[in-house]
Design an enzyme around this catalytic site. Structure first.
Site, PDB file in Angstrom:
ATOM      1  N   ASP A 276       4.844   9.019   2.223  1.00  0.00           N
ATOM      2  CA  ASP A 276       4.168   8.129   1.222  1.00  0.00           C
ATOM      3  C   ASP A 276       4.728   6.660   1.630  1.00  0.00           C
ATOM      4  OD1 ASP A 276       2.651   6.970  -0.826  1.00  0.00           O
ATOM      5  OD2 ASP A 276       2.999   8.491  -2.296  1.00  0.00           O
TER       6      ASP A 276
HETATM    7  C1  BGC Z   1       0.465   6.143  -2.933  1.00  0.00           C
HETATM    8  C2  BGC Z   1      -0.506   6.887  -1.806  1.00  0.00           C
HETATM    9  C3  BGC Z   1      -1.307   6.015  -0.923  1.00  0.00           C
HETATM   10  C4  BGC Z   1      -0.542   4.996  -0.236  1.00  0.00           C
HETATM   11  C5  BGC Z   1      -1.188   4.068   0.598  1.00  0.00           C
HETATM   12  C6  BGC Z   1       0.944   4.926  -2.408  1.00  0.00           C
HETATM   13  O1  BGC Z   1       1.555   4.012  -3.257  1.00  0.00           O
HETATM   14  O2  BGC Z   1       1.042   6.768  -3.564  1.00  0.00           O
HETATM   15  O3  BGC Z   1      -1.232   7.843  -2.457  1.00  0.00           O
HETATM   16  O4  BGC Z   1      -2.142   6.551   0.050  1.00  0.00           O
HETATM   17  O5  BGC Z   1       0.293   4.096  -1.390  1.00  0.00           O
HETATM   18  O6  BGC Z   1      -1.730   3.103  -0.076  1.00  0.00           O
END
Ligand code: BGC
Length: 736
Positions: A276
């Site tokens: 993540d």
């Molecule tokens: C989220 C993810 C997301 C990523 C990219 C993170 O803050 O938890 O679900 O895909 O950002 O935007």
């Protein structure tokens, strides 16, 4: 409306096509007759260490602060540069499960079709719609030039206050696993890689980077991990995204048990693990199973860049492990078709796509209560008062990285303000004026008659009550905005809406409440109102979908994928863990309920919810009969479902395991979506995935089915079980 693909997209597409047009003999990995593993191995051999490492990390693809948009990036969540020398396309990554995001308007004016929320999709109990919705957003991703969609959220809703429940698929591992798997299959059918996320136990947003999720191994395997396992098997996602939180003491993205033992060894997962955004804290995560560092600016250090090279040179990280991580990425790119079917310029038919979103919305809206047949609304009512919820602006959507903005940026955006990193994301975005969408108010006017429908914005109780008093019927909209990065503090409706509903219902008991919420809310006013519809976040065609259900143009067809409790006291963690702690304070979230998530725990404690899992009324009636249960290696359950009412309707009969060898349990082991004409009967036959009958033995590392009598019940919800039967199941042990 038809949108033109941007120049940046075309440039990226040209690079990809030129790369794949070279002679296949010079590039043996371009031979489609070879397996993805063989092709990835051939290509990996050609790479230098630097080139491999180049594929193992990448930046966010937005311009912010001193960070410029990375060269070659289309602009969205992430970017991994390709390798022109060998024709490896860049990974253009975008959020998310509910449609193509455009964070900070990085691609000026580039909107997309919003699917209804994940909970709305799960409420359809219809895997075909999950596939169709996935294929739709996968298609939009592809047509915009993206080849990785950060979709596939499958965390179980363990706490109704979780700010991201709306992105996920409810509280049951079978329902969530099947729906996530089909959605992923749909995305990837458009030759766009989907992820499966957030692995695992990312159960709350409060302190999400400091929360240590504590759970017993067997319980984890039988709940959240089972949802992921089923989704991975069915969907074959190219990538799995590990989460922000820790699990049993190790950060998810540096958790050797989760990534190496469970995902890669036990499940034989062949794709790659991406982090993540901002979830990597050390280079040695590569040894613990992480393959790629995403959104590296957020980590401060590009752990999988120069420090990884140093670690390889020092012998701390075997070069073979770097090759393995690289091959996993390339393998998914081959398996999903990124090399063989480069993107071509395509215009997007947003009107057609909004219709797909509309199908999900219509089938996912749940009629929770309908006293005296108040719904469907009659078209010749003299006056319909529509109150509150910005029903004149559009349907609400959830916030955070999954936020979709409608094409042409139509639809009101109301800033909520606040402080901290997520403040910029905190705004209520309404979907209203897409190519076929309109506001709920306009859609109600279309069906209810222009002159008869009056609107009050609900800001003042007195004027809302005044309007309600003079109306034949009242439709009051109530909103709960939920967003990434924060949880609801409780189950109330914000901004005094509970009090507004109570006052309006006191003035006119023929009140229909339309909820647009991120998940379950309490309903202190429930006894005073006539009907309640849970519309979730209804997406691109949501206004029409809500009106169609209100007026009975379609059946009320949704079923709850989450329990609606009476109050938070019915959950194991009444005080929200981590609330009030500083941003650097670590804390435990102890999942003492184990695998008894949601309705299973209600069954175990005997507590009565406000509305049970699986509940949802229809405008017709269904009856179940002629149950047959066959045992053996698993359970095969068949029964008849008949539409005994007077109109076409949709049902989702559910089969629960209710007893194993004299020990009561409750587990959903099957469901089927049926559409029936009046008087029509359909025979439904379902065979349970044996893991749903089993317990996970963490010592033997196997699923164990104890021999004995297994009792099942068929019903309209987890608390409305009309048919009961049993059969003997043989002892079995299954690989993890
Ligand atoms: C989220 C993810 C997301 C990523 C990219 C993170 O803050 O938890 O679900 O895909 O950002 O935007």
């Amino acid at each position: 409306m038809i949108a033109k693909t941007s120049t940046a997209v075309l440039a990226a597409l040209a690079l990809t096509s030129a790369a794949s047009a070279q002679a296949p003999s010079a590039k043996p990995w371009m031979n489609p007759k070879l397996s993805p593993d063989e092709r990835a191995a051939l290509l990996d051999k050609k790479l230098t260490l630097d080139e491999r490492i180049g594929l193992l990390h990448g930046p966010m693809a937005i311009a912010w602060g001193k960070n410029k948009l990375p060269e070659g990036a289309l602009g969205s969540a992430g970017f991994i540069p390709g390798l022109a020398r060998l024709g490896i396309p860049a990974l253009q990554e975008t959020d998310a499960s509910l449609g193509i995001a455009n964070p900070g308007d990085v691609r000026p004016g580039d909107g997309a079709t919003a699917l209804p929320s994940g909970l709305a999709l799960a409420a359809t109990f219809d895997p075909k719609l999950a596939f169709e919705g996935g294929a739709m957003i996968g298609g939009e991703a592809r047509d915009k030039g993206f080849n990785v969609l950060l979709a596939g959220g499958a965390n179980l809703a363990r706490d109704p206050r979780n700010g991201r429940n709306f992105e996920y698929l409810g509280e049951d591992p079978w329902l969530a696993g099947v729906m996530a798997g089909e959605a992923i299959r749909g995305v990837q059918s458009r030759k766009v890689i989907s992820t499966l996320k957030h692995f695992s136990l990312n159960g709350q947003e409060t302190g999400r980077t400091m929360a240590n999720s504590v759970i017993e191994e067997g319980a984890h395997r039988e709940s959240d991990l089972l949802a992921f396992q089923i989704a991975a098997e069915k969907g074959q996602p190219g990538s799995v995204m590990c989460a922000y939180n820790l699990v049993n003491g190790d950060y998810s993205c540096g958790n050797p048990h989760l990534l190496n033992d469970v995902l890669k060894r036990d499940w034989g997962y062949k794709g790659w693990v991406m982090s993540d955004w901002g979830a990597v804290h050390a280079t040695d995560y590569v040894l613990k199973g992480l393959d790629q560092q995403s959104g590296e600016q957020l980590d401060g250090t590009t752990w999988f860049g120069a420090p990884l090279k140093v670690a390889v040179e020092k012998g701390e990280v075997p070069a073979a492990r770097v090759s393995d991580a690289t091959r996993r990425i390339l393998r998914s790119m081959f398996a999903v078709g990124l090399f063989d079917d480069p993107q071509v310029k395509r215009e997007i038919d947003y009107a057609a796509n909004a219709k797909i979103a509309g199908k999900v919305a219509r089938d996912g809206i749940v009629l929770l209560k309908n006293e005296g047949g108040l719904l469907p609304l009659v078209k010749n009512a003299k006056t319909i008062a529509v109150i509150g919820g910005y029903a004149d602006q559009g349907v609400l959507s959830g916030g955070g990285s999954s936020q979709v903005v409608p094409p042409g940026h139509k639809g009101a955006k109301i800033a909520l303000g606040g402080e901290g990193m997520m403040a910029a994301w905190r705004s209520m975005q309404f979907h209203s004026a897409g190519p076929i969408g309109s506001t709920p108010l306009a859609a109600i006017r279309k069906l209810g008659g222009n002159g008869q429908v009056r609107f009050d914005d609900g800001r003042y109780v007195a004027s809302a009550v005044e309007l309600a008093k003079g109306a034949d019927v009242v439709v009051i909209f109530a909103n709960q905005w939920m967003g990434e990065g924060e949880d609801a503090p409780d189950l109330s409706l914000p901004n005094g809406q509970d009090a507004l509903i109570a006052a309006v219902a006191a003035a006119n008991p023929k009140t229909v409440v339309v909820l647009q919420t991120g998940g379950p809310v309490a309903m202190p006013w429930l006894n005073a109102v006539g009907a309640v519809l849970e519309a979730w976040y209804a997406g691109a065609d949501g206004g029409e979908a809500i009106a169609d259900v209100l007026f009975g143009e379609v059946d009320a067809a949704g079923r709850l994928p989450v329990t609606f409790p009476v109050s938070i006291d019915q959950y194991p963690r009444v005080a929200a863990p981590g609330r009030g702690l500083g941003p650097k304070e670590r804390f435990d979230v102890v999942y003492s309920e184990g695998s008894d998530v949601g309705y299973r725990r209600f069954a175990a404690t005997g507590a009565k919810p406000l509305f049970p899992f699986g509940h949802g009324l229809s405008y017709t009636r269904f009856a179940y009969a002629n149950l047959k249960v066959a045992g053996g290696d698993s359970l095969t359950v068949s029964f008849d479902v008949t539409n005994t009412g007077g109109r076409v309707g949709k049902d989702a009969p559910q089969v629960y395991l209710v007893d194993r060898g004299g020990k009561p349990v409750q587990r959903l082991i099957g469901f089927e979506r049926v559409s029936l004409a009046p008087g029509e009967t359909r025979r439904v036959t379902l065979t349970a995935d044996p893991r749903l009958l089993a317990s996970f033995d963490p010592v033997a590392k196997a699923w164990r089915i104890a021999p004995g009598d297994y009792a099942v019940a068929v019903g309209a919800s987890s608390a409305d079980l009309s048919l009961k039967g049993a059969a003997k199941v043989r002892a079995r042990s299954l690989k993890p």
